[in-house]
Scaffold this motif. Structure first.
Motif, mmCIF file in Angstrom:
data_model
loop_
_atom_site.group_PDB
_atom_site.id
_atom_site.type_symbol
_atom_site.label_atom_id
_atom_site.label_comp_id
_atom_site.label_asym_id
_atom_site.label_seq_id
_atom_site.Cartn_x
_atom_site.Cartn_y
_atom_site.Cartn_z
ATOM 1 N N UNK A 3 -20.810 56.414 -48.304
ATOM 2 C CA UNK A 3 -21.087 57.196 -49.503
ATOM 3 C C UNK A 3 -21.868 56.328 -50.485
ATOM 4 N N UNK A 4 -22.981 56.865 -50.989
ATOM 5 C CA UNK A 4 -23.817 56.115 -51.924
ATOM 6 C C UNK A 4 -23.996 56.922 -53.200
ATOM 7 N N UNK B 276 -25.748 61.826 -56.518
ATOM 8 C CA UNK B 276 -26.364 61.230 -57.692
ATOM 9 C C UNK B 276 -25.595 61.528 -58.971
ATOM 10 N N UNK B 277 -26.316 61.501 -60.083
ATOM 11 C CA UNK B 277 -25.690 61.670 -61.397
ATOM 12 C C UNK B 277 -25.492 63.139 -61.778
ATOM 13 N N UNK C 108 -20.441 47.211 -52.276
ATOM 14 C CA UNK C 108 -21.662 46.511 -52.637
ATOM 15 C C UNK C 108 -22.654 47.493 -53.215
ATOM 16 N N UNK C 109 -23.897 47.061 -53.294
ATOM 17 C CA UNK C 109 -24.951 47.917 -53.853
ATOM 18 C C UNK C 109 -26.172 47.826 -52.960
ATOM 19 N N UNK D 275 -26.706 53.214 -56.737
ATOM 20 C CA UNK D 275 -26.819 52.388 -55.535
ATOM 21 C C UNK D 275 -25.517 51.812 -55.029
ATOM 22 N N UNK D 276 -24.431 52.021 -55.759
ATOM 23 C CA UNK D 276 -23.138 51.516 -55.288
ATOM 24 C C UNK D 276 -22.742 52.222 -53.993
ATOM 25 N N UNK D 277 -22.247 51.436 -53.039
ATOM 26 C CA UNK D 277 -21.862 51.970 -51.724
ATOM 27 C C UNK D 277 -20.351 51.904 -51.571
ATOM 28 N N UNK D 278 -19.775 53.008 -51.112
ATOM 29 C CA UNK D 278 -18.347 53.124 -50.840
ATOM 30 C C UNK D 278 -18.189 53.614 -49.405
#
Length: 286
Positions: A216-217, A9-10, A234-235, A221-224
């Motif tokens: 990895x999220x 997260x952040x 994507x997200x 919500x961005x997905x790598x």
């Protein structure tokens, strides 16, 4: 087969400030903490809605700082641990918090990857926390960064931990040829997998589970495919999960972090770790 979801997260602050750690060098504002909580809650909602018998999930929380001192992360772990198709919820942590909230977790699915930092906590206090985890029946590994000045503490910690608790050692890689062969042998005697952590693996063009079986999220919500390849797929809040999963070879020259290279097909990590991959517990310690 479950999809392994690595969540970051952040949160970027920590109650410790280890000199070798590239993260946790800032203090997060209340506004950023509020955003982190909001997005984490949204992520847990998404897991609840998208995990099923056909697509079970394992969730690994690996923040830039220390997450489990925050109540919203504790509540997220509790909630995830009880979701029917989440087979594992694990987190990296320094254990600098009261362990009693773990009594509300499903102990069959909860696990921790714990790290000892000799410069910031006494051995007595850290071992006491590990004993509390054992009493609560929480699966956990214990580890430390293999700095030479910490060799006496590494030896002492291994002696005080139960023999059935796996103790891992992360190689210090900021200096080339940091260890002598004798020092490698010393650390390998404590962590039989230590030598696997030493190299920078050549990964360009190599088959990897990242992207298809591991993703990895981030908080928004961005997905790598993994933490170390920042090509957005994507997200999770706007795109279907299936559309973002794809088997690909690695596009980086090297991979040197444990949470990255263990997913390279050639490592055959499933044979070493089995179901304990996320919490870093080998099969022989299961």
């Amino acid at each position: 087969m479950s999809l392994k979801v690595i969540y970051r997260g952040h949160l970027t602050d920590c109650n410790y400030s280890c000199e070798y750690c590239p993260f946790a060098k800032e203090k997060n504002s209340r506004e950023l903490q509020a955003l982190d909580k909001k997005d984490l809650d949204r992520f847990v909602d998404w897991v609840e809605q998208n995990s099923s018998a056909d697509q079970p999930m394992e969730v690994f929380i690996t923040p830039y700082g220390e997450a489990l001192v925050r109540k919203w992360y504790q509540e997220a772990v509790i909630r995830l641990s009880h979701l029917p198709h989440v087979s594992k919820v694990a987190a990296q942590t320094n254990l600098a918090w009261n362990t009693q909230w773990l009594s509300r977790c499903n102990t069959q699915t909860t696990a921790l990857w714990t790290t000892y930092h000799p410069d910031f906590v006494t051995e007595e206090k850290f071992v006491s926390k590990c004993n509390e985890l054992a009493a609560l029946q929480i699966r956990h590994s214990v580890g430390v960064v293999g700095l030479k000045q910490h060799f006496p503490q590494i030896t002492s910690l291994r002696q005080r931990l139960p023999q059935d608790v796996y103790m891992w050692i992360n190689a210090y890689k900021r200096e080339v040829d940091y260890y002598s062969e004798e020092e490698i042998a010393f650390l390998e005697d404590i962590d039989y997998l230590f030598r696997l952590n030493l190299p920078w693996y050549e990964s360009m063009g190599k088959d990897c589970k990242a992207g298809s079986e591991v993703v990895s999220i981030e908080g928004n919500g961005d997905l790598f495919r993994c933490h170390f390849i920042k090509t957005r797929k994507g997200n999770i809040f706007t795109d279907s999960l299936a559309s973002m999963l794809k088997k690909e070879t690695c596009s980086k020259a090297t991979c040197h972090c444990h949470i990255g290279y263990i997913h390279l097909d050639a490592m055959k990590s499933h044979e070493v770790y089995g179901s304990g991959l996320l919490e870093r517990i080998p099969v022989r310690f299961s």
